[in-house]
Design an enzyme around this catalytic site. Structure first.
Site, PDB file in Angstrom:
ATOM      1  N   ARG A  82       1.130 -10.836   7.403  1.00 37.89           N
ATOM      2  CA  ARG A  82       1.195  -9.800   6.513  1.00 37.89           C
ATOM      3  C   ARG A  82       2.348  -9.161   6.829  1.00 37.89           C
ATOM      4  O   ARG A  82       2.849  -8.754   7.904  1.00 37.89           O
ATOM      5  CB  ARG A  82       0.272  -8.906   7.038  1.00 37.89           C
ATOM      6  CG  ARG A  82      -1.420  -9.284   6.856  1.00 37.89           C
ATOM      7  CD  ARG A  82      -2.198  -8.193   6.901  1.00 37.89           C
ATOM      8  NE  ARG A  82      -2.225  -7.441   8.142  1.00 37.89           N
ATOM      9  CZ  ARG A  82      -2.678  -8.126   9.619  1.00 37.89           C
ATOM     10  NH1 ARG A  82      -3.315  -9.148   9.599  1.00 37.89           N
ATOM     11  NH2 ARG A  82      -2.615  -7.279  10.468  1.00 37.89           N
TER      12      ARG A  82
ATOM     13  N   HIS B 242      -5.909  -6.530  13.595  1.00 34.44           N
ATOM     14  CA  HIS B 242      -4.550  -5.653  13.382  1.00 34.44           C
ATOM     15  C   HIS B 242      -4.155  -5.353  14.877  1.00 34.44           C
ATOM     16  O   HIS B 242      -4.887  -4.824  15.679  1.00 34.44           O
ATOM     17  CB  HIS B 242      -4.730  -4.608  12.575  1.00 34.44           C
ATOM     18  CG  HIS B 242      -3.344  -3.846  12.217  1.00 34.44           C
ATOM     19  ND1 HIS B 242      -2.236  -4.401  11.579  1.00 34.44           N
ATOM     20  CD2 HIS B 242      -2.932  -2.595  12.596  1.00 34.44           C
ATOM     21  CE1 HIS B 242      -1.323  -3.710  11.359  1.00 34.44           C
ATOM     22  NE2 HIS B 242      -1.759  -2.517  12.199  1.00 34.44           N
TER      23      HIS B 242
ATOM     24  N   LYS C   4       0.946  -1.170  -0.078  1.00 35.96           N
ATOM     25  CA  LYS C   4       0.123   0.010   0.127  1.00 35.96           C
ATOM     26  C   LYS C   4       1.016   1.290  -0.065  1.00 35.96           C
ATOM     27  O   LYS C   4       2.166   1.178   0.199  1.00 35.96           O
ATOM     28  CB  LYS C   4      -0.883  -0.073   1.182  1.00 35.96           C
ATOM     29  CG  LYS C   4      -0.226  -0.021   2.387  1.00 35.96           C
ATOM     30  CD  LYS C   4      -1.077   0.227   3.672  1.00 35.96           C
ATOM     31  CE  LYS C   4      -0.420   0.140   5.069  1.00 35.96           C
ATOM     32  NZ  LYS C   4      -1.500   0.350   6.146  1.00 35.96           N
TER      33      LYS C   4
ATOM     34  N   CYS D 165      14.315  25.063   1.182  1.00 37.23           N
ATOM     35  CA  CYS D 165      13.408  25.675   0.201  1.00 37.23           C
ATOM     36  C   CYS D 165      12.505  24.543  -0.497  1.00 37.23           C
ATOM     37  O   CYS D 165      12.773  23.326  -0.201  1.00 37.23           O
ATOM     38  CB  CYS D 165      14.059  26.369  -0.894  1.00 37.23           C
ATOM     39  SG  CYS D 165      15.548  27.728  -0.170  1.00 37.23           S
TER      40      CYS D 165
ATOM     41  N   TYR E  61      15.971  31.784   2.895  1.00 37.03           N
ATOM     42  CA  TYR E  61      14.907  32.553   3.277  1.00 37.03           C
ATOM     43  C   TYR E  61      14.802  33.035   4.814  1.00 37.03           C
ATOM     44  O   TYR E  61      15.425  32.150   5.723  1.00 37.03           O
ATOM     45  CB  TYR E  61      13.375  31.742   3.202  1.00 37.03           C
ATOM     46  CG  TYR E  61      13.118  31.883   1.897  1.00 37.03           C
ATOM     47  CD1 TYR E  61      12.712  32.876   0.780  1.00 37.03           C
ATOM     48  CD2 TYR E  61      13.177  30.548   1.070  1.00 37.03           C
ATOM     49  CE1 TYR E  61      12.324  32.589  -0.337  1.00 37.03           C
ATOM     50  CE2 TYR E  61      12.582  30.337  -0.192  1.00 37.03           C
ATOM     51  CZ  TYR E  61      12.336  31.378  -0.845  1.00 37.03           C
ATOM     52  OH  TYR E  61      11.963  31.278  -2.192  1.00 37.03           O
TER      53      TYR E  61
ATOM     54  N   ASP F  50      12.374  23.548  -3.491  1.00 42.73           N
ATOM     55  CA  ASP F  50      13.185  22.935  -4.260  1.00 42.73           C
ATOM     56  C   ASP F  50      14.667  22.728  -4.194  1.00 42.73           C
ATOM     57  O   ASP F  50      15.343  21.860  -4.933  1.00 42.73           O
ATOM     58  CB  ASP F  50      12.959  23.326  -6.062  1.00 42.73           C
ATOM     59  CG  ASP F  50      11.500  23.639  -6.256  1.00 42.73           C
ATOM     60  OD1 ASP F  50      10.640  22.976  -6.166  1.00 42.73           O
ATOM     61  OD2 ASP F  50      11.132  24.897  -6.429  1.00 42.73           O
TER      62      ASP F  50
ATOM     63  N   ARG G 265     -10.202   0.941  14.864  1.00 41.06           N
ATOM     64  CA  ARG G 265     -10.327   1.477  13.673  1.00 41.06           C
ATOM     65  C   ARG G 265     -11.628   1.059  12.924  1.00 41.06           C
ATOM     66  O   ARG G 265     -12.740   1.044  13.431  1.00 41.06           O
ATOM     67  CB  ARG G 265      -9.155   1.502  12.691  1.00 41.06           C
ATOM     68  CG  ARG G 265      -7.891   2.217  13.465  1.00 41.06           C
ATOM     69  CD  ARG G 265      -6.746   2.265  12.366  1.00 41.06           C
ATOM     70  NE  ARG G 265      -6.241   1.023  11.723  1.00 41.06           N
ATOM     71  CZ  ARG G 265      -5.175   0.709  11.157  1.00 41.06           C
ATOM     72  NH1 ARG G 265      -4.290   1.762  10.950  1.00 41.06           N
ATOM     73  NH2 ARG G 265      -4.948  -0.486  10.412  1.00 41.06           N
TER      74      ARG G 265
END
Length: 384
Positions: A220, A167, A40, A312, A266, A314, A137
């Protein structure tokens, strides 16, 4: 697939490490027990298709995802192995699940009633029932629910209960008090079935590693498949060492000499106290390398150097011990020469868990796959 990318930042996924982790767990399972590989969230950020294929070749019997969309994506890319959706699906989408031969998780009687009204007589949907034994859940909580399910399904052939699972909330902790309560509750609910489903599973990575008595007939394998410890608390108690599959790399794109008093990034929050060399890396918070990682160390030429100034969108900057060449390789997660920075180290800096780190590195960062020590292929969603 173009099998390339045009930036100097990428993730390396070592498929050999995934094979190693799977084979070691496979060897701990009873011969006839099934291993469900959890892929997942794009295989926890590693790449769902590549990990799925590797897992199945390494000994996994089936796959698990969180949502129907993830399962359909794998089907459309040619994966034919059984796929279980662990999370919630809409009852109105059961025909789609049937079309793609996907197994759904059911946790509400009302869901089953709606699904039975939608499915035609010539369709077939395998399901697993989720039991809530203390996670809080999704899941059935009482034997009365189980009886209602059996009554609903007894006189029809469109939906079959293939499996049942729960679970654990604290399997990755040394204190087993709450785990023991969940185990007892799971066994109690199993006693509510007039006939047990074919597949019974409750062990996640932590339970499969530390509690082999809880295998039932399937486990699992999630976080441990990627070589990451379910928690730092149990790291020293694992039956075998795990191999991390995830590395994050970049390259220096510019190097400049700063003088005393010069500032970086910045807010001008970083000021050089003396002459120093600053390198710019083409990775930032839009890639998942969050602003909170300011100050963390990365590896350049096998040496630890700090990120300085604010990260930043990027780009980010690091302080070098001396002038280095543009194009020098940088490791943000992984090994370089005799040094390494683990996913857990980054998680500790962010006060979170290792699961979140690999998942947060965004899809705009290309994934490069290594197998048998060789670079095999590239997945770049921006170009594919």
């Amino acid at each position: 697939m173009r099998n390339t990318f045009y930036r100097d930042t990428w993730v390396e996924v070592n498929l050999d490490a995934i094979k190693y982790n799977i084979s070691h767990l496979r060897n701990r399972l009873h011969e006839k027990n099934k291993l469900i590989a959890v892929v997942k969230a794009n295989a926890y950020g590693h790449g769902s298709l590549q990990v799925a294929k590797t897992a199945l070749n390494a000994g996994a019997d089936s796959l698990a995802v969180a949502f129907l969309d993830e399962a359909i994506s794998l089907r459309e890319k040619g994966v034919k192995a059984p796929i279980l959706v662990l999370g919630a699906s809409r009852a109105r989408d059961v025909k789609v699940a049937c079309e793609y031969k996907i197994t759904l998780t059911v946790f509400q009687v009302e869901w089953l009633e709606e699904a039975l009204c939608i499915l035609e007589d010539n369709t077939y949907l395998p399901i697993h029932l989720k039991l809530d034994t203390g996670m809080g859940r999704i899941g059935f909580r009482t034997k009365e629910d189980i009886r209602k399910i059996e009554d609903l399904l007894c006189a029809q052939s469109r939906i079959k209960v293939e499996g049942v699972f729960t679970h654990f909330a604290t399997a990755d902790e040394k204190d087993t008090t709450y785990l023991d309560k969940q185990i007892a509750r799971f066994r109690e609910l199993l006693n509510g079935f007039s006939q047990l489903p074919e597949i019974i599973h409750c062990s996640n990575s932590a339970a499969s590693l530390l509690h082999p008595e809880l295998q039932y007939n399937a486990v699992r394998m999630g976080i441990s498949m990627y070589g990451l410890t379910p928690s730092l608390e149990i790291e020293n108690d694992l039956p075998y060492p795990l191999k991390e599959a995830f590395s994050l790399r970049s390259k220096i794109v510019q190097v400049k000499k700063l003088h005393k008093g010069d500032k970086v990034s910045y807010g001008a929050t970083y000021e050089a106290e003396e002459e120093q060399w600053i390198a710019t890396l083409p990775i930032g918070y839009a890639d998942g390398w969050l602003r909170k990682l300011q100050g963390i160390e990365v590896l350049v030429d096998g040496m630890r150097v700090p990120i300085v100034g604010r990260i930043c969108m990027d780009q980010c900057m690091v302080r070098l011990p001396y002038e280095m060449k543009t194009g020098t390789k940088v490791t943000l997660i992984g090994s370089q020469k005799h040094q390494s920075i683990s996913v857990n180290e980054v998680a500790t800096k962010l006060e979170t868990i290792n699961y979140e780190i690999t998942c947060m590195i965004s899809s705009r960062v290309p994934r490069v796959y290594l197998e048998d020590g060789e670079y095999m292929n590239v997945v770049n969603p921006l170009l594919d």
